[in-house]
Design an enzyme around this catalytic site. Structure first.
Site, PDB file in Angstrom:
ATOM      1  N   THR A 133       0.878  -1.155   0.004  1.00 38.66           N
ATOM      2  CA  THR A 133      -0.136   0.101   0.065  1.00 38.66           C
ATOM      3  C   THR A 133       0.807   1.251  -0.058  1.00 38.66           C
ATOM      4  O   THR A 133       1.784   1.230   0.508  1.00 38.66           O
ATOM      5  CB  THR A 133      -0.666   0.020   1.054  1.00 38.66           C
ATOM      6  OG1 THR A 133      -1.597   1.244   1.201  1.00 38.66           O
ATOM      7  CG2 THR A 133      -0.261   0.001   2.461  1.00 38.66           C
ATOM      8  N   ASP A 134       0.341   2.161  -0.385  1.00 43.27           N
ATOM      9  CA  ASP A 134       1.045   3.639  -0.303  1.00 43.27           C
ATOM     10  C   ASP A 134       1.098   4.073   1.096  1.00 43.27           C
ATOM     11  O   ASP A 134       1.824   4.996   1.311  1.00 43.27           O
ATOM     12  CB  ASP A 134       0.524   4.595  -1.430  1.00 43.27           C
ATOM     13  CG  ASP A 134      -0.927   5.091  -1.166  1.00 43.27           C
ATOM     14  OD1 ASP A 134      -1.815   4.418  -0.217  1.00 43.27           O
ATOM     15  OD2 ASP A 134      -1.550   5.850  -1.578  1.00 43.27           O
ATOM     16  N   GLU A 135       0.324   3.669   1.908  1.00 48.16           N
ATOM     17  CA  GLU A 135       0.275   4.361   3.348  1.00 48.16           C
ATOM     18  C   GLU A 135       1.512   3.950   3.971  1.00 48.16           C
ATOM     19  O   GLU A 135       1.875   4.312   5.055  1.00 48.16           O
ATOM     20  CB  GLU A 135      -1.156   3.734   4.022  1.00 48.16           C
ATOM     21  CG  GLU A 135      -2.398   3.960   3.474  1.00 48.16           C
ATOM     22  CD  GLU A 135      -3.521   3.808   4.426  1.00 48.16           C
ATOM     23  OE1 GLU A 135      -3.363   3.787   5.477  1.00 48.16           O
ATOM     24  OE2 GLU A 135      -4.710   3.311   3.944  1.00 48.16           O
ATOM     25  N   TYR A 159      -1.884  -0.451  11.248  1.00 50.07           N
ATOM     26  CA  TYR A 159      -1.884  -1.018   9.791  1.00 50.07           C
ATOM     27  C   TYR A 159      -0.885  -0.884   8.859  1.00 50.07           C
ATOM     28  O   TYR A 159      -0.221  -1.578   8.304  1.00 50.07           O
ATOM     29  CB  TYR A 159      -3.260  -0.582   8.927  1.00 50.07           C
ATOM     30  CG  TYR A 159      -3.331  -0.959   7.614  1.00 50.07           C
ATOM     31  CD1 TYR A 159      -3.037  -2.241   7.132  1.00 50.07           C
ATOM     32  CD2 TYR A 159      -3.408   0.264   6.775  1.00 50.07           C
ATOM     33  CE1 TYR A 159      -2.931  -2.341   5.802  1.00 50.07           C
ATOM     34  CE2 TYR A 159      -3.268   0.245   5.459  1.00 50.07           C
ATOM     35  CZ  TYR A 159      -3.078  -1.361   4.811  1.00 50.07           C
ATOM     36  OH  TYR A 159      -3.159  -1.668   3.681  1.00 50.07           O
ATOM     37  N   LYS A 163       2.128  -3.245   7.327  1.00 52.49           N
ATOM     38  CA  LYS A 163       2.503  -3.389   6.009  1.00 52.49           C
ATOM     39  C   LYS A 163       4.285  -2.956   5.618  1.00 52.49           C
ATOM     40  O   LYS A 163       4.672  -3.644   4.859  1.00 52.49           O
ATOM     41  CB  LYS A 163       1.379  -2.568   5.023  1.00 52.49           C
ATOM     42  CG  LYS A 163       0.065  -3.165   5.249  1.00 52.49           C
ATOM     43  CD  LYS A 163       0.446  -4.726   4.501  1.00 52.49           C
ATOM     44  CE  LYS A 163       0.357  -4.611   3.170  1.00 52.49           C
ATOM     45  NZ  LYS A 163       0.072  -5.929   2.570  1.00 52.49           N
TER      46      LYS A 163
END
Length: 355
Positions: A133-135, A159, A163
Protein backbone atom coordinates in the site's frame (compact mmCIF):
# COMPACT_ATOMS: atom_id res chain seq x y z
CA UNK A 1 1.49 -21.19 -15.13
CA UNK A 2 0.26 -22.16 -11.64
CA UNK A 3 -0.37 -19.01 -9.57
CA UNK A 4 -0.91 -19.19 -5.80
CA UNK A 5 -2.90 -16.15 -4.63
CA UNK A 6 -3.25 -15.44 -0.91
CA UNK A 7 -6.24 -13.43 0.26
CA UNK A 8 -8.11 -14.28 -2.92
CA UNK A 9 -11.53 -14.00 -1.29
CA UNK A 10 -10.91 -10.37 -0.40
CA UNK A 11 -11.71 -7.29 -2.44
CA UNK A 12 -8.56 -6.94 -4.56
CA UNK A 13 -7.73 -10.65 -4.46
CA UNK A 14 -11.10 -11.72 -5.85
CA UNK A 15 -10.85 -9.11 -8.61
CA UNK A 16 -7.40 -10.45 -9.47
CA UNK A 17 -8.64 -14.03 -9.64
CA UNK A 18 -11.61 -13.07 -11.81
CA UNK A 19 -9.22 -11.28 -14.17
CA UNK A 20 -6.74 -14.15 -14.42
CA UNK A 21 -9.37 -16.85 -14.91
CA UNK A 22 -11.29 -14.80 -17.48
CA UNK A 23 -8.34 -13.41 -19.47
CA UNK A 24 -5.57 -16.03 -19.25
CA UNK A 25 -5.13 -19.79 -19.31
CA UNK A 26 -3.34 -20.01 -15.93
CA UNK A 27 -4.27 -22.25 -13.02
CA UNK A 28 -5.13 -20.37 -9.81
CA UNK A 29 -5.13 -21.61 -6.22
CA UNK A 30 -6.93 -19.20 -3.91
CA UNK A 31 -5.56 -19.52 -0.37
CA UNK A 32 -7.73 -17.61 2.10
CA UNK A 33 -8.51 -17.93 5.80
CA UNK A 34 -12.00 -16.44 5.24
CA UNK A 35 -12.01 -13.81 7.95
CA UNK A 36 -14.82 -11.26 8.16
CA UNK A 37 -13.77 -9.52 4.90
CA UNK A 38 -13.33 -12.70 2.85
CA UNK A 39 -16.29 -13.73 0.73
CA UNK A 40 -16.25 -16.56 -1.80
CA UNK A 41 -19.47 -15.20 -3.26
CA UNK A 42 -17.28 -12.57 -4.93
CA UNK A 43 -15.86 -15.46 -6.98
CA UNK A 44 -19.15 -17.06 -7.98
CA UNK A 45 -18.57 -16.43 -11.70
CA UNK A 46 -15.33 -18.46 -11.68
CA UNK A 47 -15.96 -21.04 -8.95
CA UNK A 48 -16.85 -23.80 -11.40
CA UNK A 49 -13.95 -23.16 -13.73
CA UNK A 50 -11.59 -26.17 -13.72
CA UNK A 51 -8.57 -23.84 -13.53
CA UNK A 52 -9.76 -22.31 -10.23
CA UNK A 53 -9.04 -24.00 -6.89
CA UNK A 54 -9.60 -22.96 -3.28
CA UNK A 55 -8.02 -23.81 0.06
CA UNK A 56 -9.26 -22.37 3.34
CA UNK A 57 -5.88 -21.90 4.98
CA UNK A 58 -4.23 -19.47 7.40
CA UNK A 59 -0.93 -18.13 6.00
CA UNK A 60 0.60 -18.41 9.48
CA UNK A 61 0.19 -22.23 9.33
CA UNK A 62 3.62 -23.38 8.15
CA UNK A 63 2.70 -27.06 7.88
CA UNK A 64 -0.34 -26.33 5.76
CA UNK A 65 1.69 -24.05 3.52
CA UNK A 66 4.33 -26.72 2.96
CA UNK A 67 1.67 -29.21 1.89
CA UNK A 68 0.03 -26.70 -0.44
CA UNK A 69 3.31 -25.84 -2.16
CA UNK A 70 4.14 -29.51 -2.61
CA UNK A 71 0.70 -30.34 -4.03
CA UNK A 72 0.06 -27.28 -6.22
CA UNK A 73 3.63 -26.66 -7.41
CA UNK A 74 3.17 -22.91 -8.01
CA UNK A 75 5.20 -20.99 -10.57
CA UNK A 76 4.35 -17.73 -8.82
CA UNK A 77 2.92 -16.41 -5.56
CA UNK A 78 0.84 -13.25 -5.39
CA UNK A 79 0.55 -12.25 -1.74
CA UNK A 80 -2.51 -10.15 -0.90
CA UNK A 81 -3.64 -11.71 2.39
CA UNK A 82 -3.65 -8.96 5.01
CA UNK A 83 -5.64 -7.11 7.61
CA UNK A 84 -6.24 -3.75 5.94
CA UNK A 85 -8.62 -1.45 7.83
CA UNK A 86 -6.94 1.47 9.62
CA UNK A 87 -9.70 1.95 12.20
CA UNK A 88 -9.58 -1.72 13.16
CA UNK A 89 -5.81 -1.54 13.50
CA UNK A 90 -6.13 1.30 15.99
CA UNK A 91 -8.47 -0.71 18.22
CA UNK A 92 -6.96 -4.18 17.66
CA UNK A 93 -3.37 -3.86 16.47
CA UNK A 94 -2.44 -7.44 17.41
CA UNK A 95 -4.40 -8.95 14.52
CA UNK A 96 -2.42 -6.81 12.09
CA UNK A 97 0.94 -7.74 13.56
CA UNK A 98 0.01 -11.43 13.48
CA UNK A 99 -1.31 -11.62 9.93
CA UNK A 100 0.64 -8.93 8.10
CA UNK A 101 4.06 -9.56 9.65
CA UNK A 102 4.12 -13.13 10.94
CA UNK A 103 1.96 -14.34 8.06
CA UNK A 104 4.23 -12.76 5.48
CA UNK A 105 7.26 -14.30 7.17
CA UNK A 106 5.74 -17.78 7.11
CA UNK A 107 4.73 -17.41 3.47
CA UNK A 108 8.17 -16.13 2.51
CA UNK A 109 9.85 -19.08 4.20
CA UNK A 110 7.51 -21.64 2.65
CA UNK A 111 8.07 -20.04 -0.75
CA UNK A 112 11.85 -19.83 -0.33
CA UNK A 113 12.24 -23.45 0.73
CA UNK A 114 10.05 -24.58 -2.17
CA UNK A 115 12.04 -22.39 -4.60
CA UNK A 116 15.38 -23.73 -3.37
CA UNK A 117 14.25 -27.32 -3.95
CA UNK A 118 12.73 -26.61 -7.38
CA UNK A 119 14.22 -27.89 -10.61
CA UNK A 120 16.40 -25.57 -12.68
CA UNK A 121 13.62 -24.25 -14.93
CA UNK A 122 11.18 -23.45 -12.11
CA UNK A 123 13.95 -22.06 -9.94
CA UNK A 124 14.85 -19.54 -12.64
CA UNK A 125 11.29 -18.46 -13.45
CA UNK A 126 9.62 -18.44 -10.00
CA UNK A 127 8.25 -15.10 -8.75
CA UNK A 128 7.00 -13.87 -5.34
CA UNK A 129 4.86 -10.77 -5.83
CA UNK A 130 4.07 -8.87 -2.62
CA UNK A 131 1.12 -6.48 -2.88
CA UNK A 132 1.37 -3.52 -0.51
CA UNK A 133 0.00 0.00 0.00
CA UNK A 134 1.01 3.64 -0.40
CA UNK A 135 0.23 4.13 3.29
CA UNK A 136 3.70 2.80 4.17
CA UNK A 137 5.08 6.15 2.96
CA UNK A 138 3.10 8.12 5.54
CA UNK A 139 1.85 11.63 4.84
CA UNK A 140 2.62 14.12 2.07
CA UNK A 141 3.12 17.61 3.47
CA UNK A 142 2.32 19.60 0.34
CA UNK A 143 -0.07 19.40 -2.60
CA UNK A 144 2.71 19.27 -5.18
CA UNK A 145 4.87 16.25 -4.30
CA UNK A 146 4.18 12.54 -4.82
CA UNK A 147 5.18 9.14 -3.49
CA UNK A 148 7.82 7.50 -5.66
CA UNK A 149 9.44 4.09 -5.33
CA UNK A 150 12.30 5.83 -3.48
CA UNK A 151 10.18 7.68 -0.91
CA UNK A 152 11.34 6.81 2.64
CA UNK A 153 8.91 4.79 4.71
CA UNK A 154 7.11 6.70 7.49
CA UNK A 155 3.95 4.75 8.44
CA UNK A 156 1.41 6.45 10.70
CA UNK A 157 -0.99 3.71 11.86
CA UNK A 158 -0.59 0.16 13.17
CA UNK A 159 -1.94 -1.03 9.82
CA UNK A 160 0.57 0.88 7.70
CA UNK A 161 3.40 -0.01 10.10
CA UNK A 162 2.59 -3.70 9.75
CA UNK A 163 2.55 -3.42 5.96
CA UNK A 164 5.83 -1.50 6.01
CA UNK A 165 7.30 -4.30 8.11
CA UNK A 166 6.16 -6.92 5.64
CA UNK A 167 7.66 -4.92 2.75
CA UNK A 168 11.00 -4.85 4.59
CA UNK A 169 10.87 -8.61 5.13
CA UNK A 170 10.28 -9.22 1.43
CA UNK A 171 13.20 -6.99 0.45
CA UNK A 172 15.44 -8.69 3.02
CA UNK A 173 14.64 -12.12 1.53
CA UNK A 174 15.69 -10.79 -1.87
CA UNK A 175 18.97 -9.33 -0.61
CA UNK A 176 19.91 -12.13 1.78
CA UNK A 177 18.77 -15.20 -0.16
CA UNK A 178 18.51 -13.90 -3.71
CA UNK A 179 14.82 -14.81 -3.52
CA UNK A 180 13.00 -13.51 -6.66
CA UNK A 181 10.59 -10.88 -5.38
CA UNK A 182 8.45 -8.07 -6.78
CA UNK A 183 6.69 -5.40 -4.71
CA UNK A 184 3.83 -3.10 -5.65
CA UNK A 185 2.45 -0.23 -3.58
CA UNK A 186 -1.00 0.92 -4.60
CA UNK A 187 -3.24 3.87 -3.79
CA UNK A 188 -6.80 3.57 -2.42
CA UNK A 189 -8.81 1.00 -4.37
CA UNK A 190 -12.54 1.15 -5.03
CA UNK A 191 -15.05 -0.74 -7.14
CA UNK A 192 -17.51 -3.67 -6.99
CA UNK A 193 -17.32 -6.31 -4.22
CA UNK A 194 -15.64 -3.91 -1.76
CA UNK A 195 -16.24 -4.76 1.91
CA UNK A 196 -18.72 -2.21 3.30
CA UNK A 197 -16.49 -0.81 6.04
CA UNK A 198 -14.44 1.28 3.58
CA UNK A 199 -15.38 4.86 2.66
CA UNK A 200 -16.99 4.47 -0.76
CA UNK A 201 -19.16 1.36 -0.22
CA UNK A 202 -20.04 2.49 3.32
CA UNK A 203 -21.19 5.87 2.04
CA UNK A 204 -23.27 4.31 -0.74
CA UNK A 205 -24.99 1.82 1.55
CA UNK A 206 -25.56 4.23 4.43
CA UNK A 207 -27.08 6.77 2.06
CA UNK A 208 -29.46 4.17 0.61
CA UNK A 209 -30.44 3.22 4.17
CA UNK A 210 -30.88 6.83 5.29
CA UNK A 211 -28.06 6.58 7.84
CA UNK A 212 -25.53 9.32 8.68
CA UNK A 213 -22.65 9.70 6.22
CA UNK A 214 -19.83 10.21 8.68
CA UNK A 215 -16.79 12.23 7.59
CA UNK A 216 -13.63 12.46 9.70
CA UNK A 217 -12.50 15.95 10.72
CA UNK A 218 -13.06 18.53 8.00
CA UNK A 219 -13.14 15.93 5.22
CA UNK A 220 -10.29 17.56 3.34
CA UNK A 221 -7.95 14.56 3.50
CA UNK A 222 -6.80 13.73 -0.03
CA UNK A 223 -6.52 10.25 -1.50
CA UNK A 224 -5.55 8.97 -4.94
CA UNK A 225 -8.34 6.61 -6.04
CA UNK A 226 -7.60 3.54 -8.16
CA UNK A 227 -10.37 1.47 -9.77
CA UNK A 228 -9.80 -2.13 -8.72
CA UNK A 229 -9.95 -3.57 -12.24
CA UNK A 230 -7.23 -1.14 -13.34
CA UNK A 231 -5.19 -2.28 -10.34
CA UNK A 232 -5.39 -5.99 -11.10
CA UNK A 233 -4.33 -5.41 -14.70
CA UNK A 234 -1.26 -3.68 -13.31
CA UNK A 235 -0.59 -6.51 -10.86
CA UNK A 236 -0.64 -9.11 -13.59
CA UNK A 237 1.59 -6.94 -15.76
CA UNK A 238 4.15 -6.62 -12.94
CA UNK A 239 4.08 -10.36 -12.26
CA UNK A 240 4.68 -11.31 -15.87
CA UNK A 241 6.87 -8.43 -17.07
CA UNK A 242 8.34 -6.72 -14.01
CA UNK A 243 12.03 -6.78 -13.11
CA UNK A 244 13.02 -9.02 -10.19
CA UNK A 245 13.90 -7.09 -7.05
CA UNK A 246 12.05 -3.96 -8.17
CA UNK A 247 9.06 -2.17 -6.68
CA UNK A 248 6.34 -0.41 -8.67
CA UNK A 249 3.90 2.24 -7.48
CA UNK A 250 0.37 1.89 -8.86
CA UNK A 251 -1.90 4.94 -8.71
CA UNK A 252 -5.13 6.02 -10.31
CA UNK A 253 -4.19 9.64 -11.12
CA UNK A 254 -7.41 10.57 -9.32
CA UNK A 255 -6.76 12.73 -6.25
CA UNK A 256 -9.94 13.55 -4.39
CA UNK A 257 -10.79 15.08 -1.02
CA UNK A 258 -12.83 12.72 1.16
CA UNK A 259 -15.69 15.19 1.39
CA UNK A 260 -15.74 15.53 -2.40
CA UNK A 261 -15.96 11.74 -2.74
CA UNK A 262 -18.94 11.64 -0.38
CA UNK A 263 -20.66 14.50 -2.16
CA UNK A 264 -20.05 12.88 -5.56
CA UNK A 265 -21.71 9.69 -4.33
CA UNK A 266 -24.68 11.70 -3.07
CA UNK A 267 -25.03 13.39 -6.47
CA UNK A 268 -24.92 10.05 -8.30
CA UNK A 269 -27.53 8.57 -5.97
CA UNK A 270 -29.85 11.52 -6.62
CA UNK A 271 -29.85 10.40 -10.24
CA UNK A 272 -29.63 6.62 -9.87
CA UNK A 273 -31.75 6.08 -6.72
CA UNK A 274 -34.10 9.07 -6.53
CA UNK A 275 -36.53 7.29 -4.18
CA UNK A 276 -35.08 7.99 -0.74
CA UNK A 277 -35.80 6.67 2.75
CA UNK A 278 -38.59 8.42 4.60
CA UNK A 279 -37.70 11.84 5.91
CA UNK A 280 -34.71 12.33 3.61
CA UNK A 281 -34.86 15.29 1.24
CA UNK A 282 -31.34 15.21 -0.21
CA UNK A 283 -28.70 12.51 0.30
CA UNK A 284 -26.10 15.15 1.10
CA UNK A 285 -28.19 16.20 4.10
CA UNK A 286 -27.00 12.95 5.73
CA UNK A 287 -23.36 14.13 5.81
CA UNK A 288 -22.17 14.26 9.42
CA UNK A 289 -18.73 15.46 10.52
CA UNK A 290 -17.14 13.55 13.39
CA UNK A 291 -13.91 13.82 15.38
CA UNK A 292 -10.86 13.00 13.29
CA UNK A 293 -9.22 9.64 13.91
CA UNK A 294 -5.77 9.45 15.55
CA UNK A 295 -2.79 9.77 13.22
CA UNK A 296 -4.96 10.56 10.20
CA UNK A 297 -2.71 11.28 7.18
CA UNK A 298 -3.69 14.36 5.19
CA UNK A 299 -2.66 13.42 1.66
CA UNK A 300 -1.57 10.40 -0.36
CA UNK A 301 -0.61 10.71 -4.02
CA UNK A 302 1.36 8.32 -6.19
CA UNK A 303 3.80 8.96 -8.99
CA UNK A 304 3.06 5.98 -11.25
CA UNK A 305 5.44 7.01 -14.02
CA UNK A 306 7.76 4.01 -13.48
CA UNK A 307 5.13 1.37 -14.25
CA UNK A 308 3.86 3.47 -17.15
CA UNK A 309 7.30 4.01 -18.68
CA UNK A 310 8.69 0.51 -18.09
CA UNK A 311 5.60 -1.68 -18.50
CA UNK A 312 3.15 0.51 -20.41
CA UNK A 313 0.39 0.48 -17.79
CA UNK A 314 -2.03 3.38 -17.39
CA UNK A 315 -5.45 3.36 -15.67
CA UNK A 316 -8.43 3.08 -18.00
CA UNK A 317 -11.08 4.46 -15.65
CA UNK A 318 -11.46 8.07 -14.62
CA UNK A 319 -12.75 8.65 -11.11
CA UNK A 320 -16.14 9.72 -12.46
CA UNK A 321 -16.58 6.67 -14.67
CA UNK A 322 -15.32 4.24 -12.03
CA UNK A 323 -17.45 5.75 -9.28
CA UNK A 324 -20.59 5.58 -11.42
CA UNK A 325 -19.93 1.88 -12.15
CA UNK A 326 -19.38 1.26 -8.44
CA UNK A 327 -22.58 2.99 -7.30
CA UNK A 328 -24.63 1.11 -9.91
CA UNK A 329 -23.10 -2.21 -8.84
CA UNK A 330 -24.06 -1.71 -5.18
CA UNK A 331 -27.58 -0.68 -6.10
CA UNK A 332 -27.98 -3.80 -8.24
CA UNK A 333 -26.29 -6.28 -5.86
CA UNK A 334 -28.11 -5.89 -2.57
CA UNK A 335 -28.12 -9.65 -1.96
CA UNK A 336 -24.31 -9.74 -1.96
CA UNK A 337 -24.31 -6.79 0.42
CA UNK A 338 -26.79 -8.47 2.74
CA UNK A 339 -24.78 -11.68 2.87
CA UNK A 340 -21.48 -10.01 3.66
CA UNK A 341 -22.98 -7.61 6.21
CA UNK A 342 -24.73 -10.36 8.14
CA UNK A 343 -21.91 -12.88 7.80
CA UNK A 344 -24.35 -15.56 6.66
CA UNK A 345 -22.25 -16.64 3.70
CA UNK A 346 -18.98 -16.77 5.63
CA UNK A 347 -20.63 -18.76 8.43
CA UNK A 348 -21.98 -21.29 5.94
CA UNK A 349 -18.53 -21.71 4.39
CA UNK A 350 -16.86 -22.20 7.77
CA UNK A 351 -19.41 -24.83 8.78
CA UNK A 352 -19.65 -26.74 5.51
CA UNK A 353 -16.54 -26.28 3.38
CA UNK A 354 -14.38 -29.38 3.23
CA UNK A 355 -10.75 -28.35 2.85
Amino acid sequence: MNILITGGAGFIGSALIRFIIQHTEHQVLNLDKLTYAGNLESLSIVKNNPRYHFSQTDITDQNALSTIFEDFQPDAVMHLAAETHVDRSISAAGDFIYTNILGTFQLLEASRLYWQRADKDKHSTFRFHHISTDEVFGDLNTTSNYFTENTPYAPSSPYSASKASSDHLVRAWYRTYGFPILITNCSNNYGPYHFPEKLIPLTILNALAGKPLTVYGNGKQIRDWLYVEDHVRALYMVLTRGTIGESYNIGGHNEQKNIDVVESICALLEELAPTKPNGINKYKDLITYIKDRPGHDVRYAIDASKIQNELGWIPQESFNSGLAKTVIWYIENQEWVKNIQTGEYQNWIRNHYNH
